[in-house]
Design a protein around this motif. Structure first.
Motif: not given
Ligand code: KG4
Ligand code: ZN
Length: 338
Positions: A307-326
């Motif tokens: 849940a904490m990983i998913a939540w940190a994901g939500i926080e980044k998602f809201r700021k459009n912070k995605f990562n490359d598959l590399n």
């Protein structure tokens, strides 16, 4: 509504969760490897990596099923990509990146310590900046959390982490792994005043920690323990001393914020050791003295979880912070390092 799937595999839990951007935890499944590591008194990296590989499929499948969602309902896939044991990180990160590649769902690489740092926001309205005491098996620091990716470290351990000390002391006294929950339980059956233990670097103005001297003091005292009850008293005295040290350090950090005019909204404890109710209660009363609201995540979100990983994901998602598959997993990855 956006849903993020979070995957955690940095140490000895294979975990996954689905969390919505409305802070709803739809499912949170943790497969703990504790029984597999118990015979060795600590985590064996090779056993951990193999176990993650065996369990990750089913853990993620069950997590989606429990959330009553299909992969196509997920907006982003977040995985802990460090710091931690490299074998486990590779399993979780590769699994998440493969799912992302196959489904075109964006991938987000999560720093495990940042996830602990933000975990309180799953359930509480804690605004930035807040003072954070992050105490787990691998980490021990105090920082000011200015934003989801901006951390100002004001104190850290110069040797062991608190969780590590709980685990080592428990091993010395024969109370098993993991040490934290075992010692916390014993505290209520023993006399915590039987042994006087040192409080290393509890010096005014200093927010750093040191636990190796305390652990050595327990080792030395244990050589003169002739009964189980004496060992229990020593464990309880250790719990009491750690609580006093963390209380002292919280006071130091709050005083520092006051003296520097840093306007924190609240004080927070997170990480595995934050599950310790004796410590939570003590810190709560320190914060009351300073008139600062105190928060700790629910106990199930203190030790490693998806849940904490998913939540940190939500926080980044809201700021459009995605990562490359590399993106490559990082066994070492400091707080706030991009
Ligand atoms: O956060 P975590 O699950 O993993 C890391 O990121 O390191 O923390 C695990 C640590 C272990 O050292 C464990 O003994 C400690 O957290 N821990 C506790 C309690 N529950 C877990 N320590 C004190 N009291 C507890 N109730
Ligand atoms: Zn952790």
């Amino acid at each position: 509504m956006n849903y993020v799937l979070g995957i955690e595999s940095s140490c000895d839990e294979t975990a996954a969760a689905v969390v919505s951007d409305f802070r709803e935890v739809l499912s949170n499944i943790v497969y703990s490897q504790i029984e597999e590591h118990k015979p060795y008194g600590g985590v064996v990296p090779e056993i951990a990596a193999r176990s993650h590989l065996e369990k990750i499929d089913i853990v993620v499948k069950n997590t989606l099923e429990k959330a009553n969602l299909q992969l196509s309902d997920i907006s982003a896939i977040a995985a802990a990509c460090g710091p931690g044991l490299i074998g486990g990180l590779i399993v979780g990160a590769t699994f998440a990146k493969t799912l992302s590649l196959a489904t075109n769902i964006p991938f987000i690489a999560i720093n495990h310590i940042e996830a602990h740092a933000l975990s309180v926001r799953i359930t509480e309205n804690v605004d930035f900046p807040y003072l954070l005491m992050l105490v787990s098996g691998g980490h021990c620091q105090i920082c000011i959390v200015h934003d989801i990716d901006k951390f100002e470290v004001i104190g850290k351990t110069i040797d062991d982490s608190v969780g590590e000390s709980f685990d080592k002391v428990s091993k010395i006294l024969g109370f098993g792994y993991p040490g934290g929950p075992a010692i916390e339980k014993i505290y209520f059956e023993a006399n915590p005043d039987n042994f006087k233990l040192p409080h290393p670097i509890c010096i005014k103005g200093n927010c750093d920690f040191s636990f190796s001297g305390l652990k050595t003091a327990v080792l030395t005292a244990s050589e003169k323990c002739y009964s189980i009850q004496e060992k229990k008293d020593l464990a309880a005295s250790f719990q009491k001393t750690v609580t006093e040290i963390l209380s002292f350090k919280m006071k130091q950090a709050l005083s520092l914020c006051l003296s520097k005019g840093i306007k924190i909204t609240s004080a927070v404890i997170s990480g595995g050791v934050a599950a310790n109710v004796i410590i939570r209660t003590a810190l709560d009363s320190i914060c009351k003295e300073f008139d600062i609201p105190f928060f700790a995540p629910p106990i199930k979100f203190c030790t490693d979880n998806g849940a904490m990983i998913a939540w940190a994901g939500i926080e980044k998602f809201r700021k459009n912070k995605f990562n490359d598959l590399n993106f490559k997993p990082r066994p070492r990855w400091a707080l706030g390092e991009s």
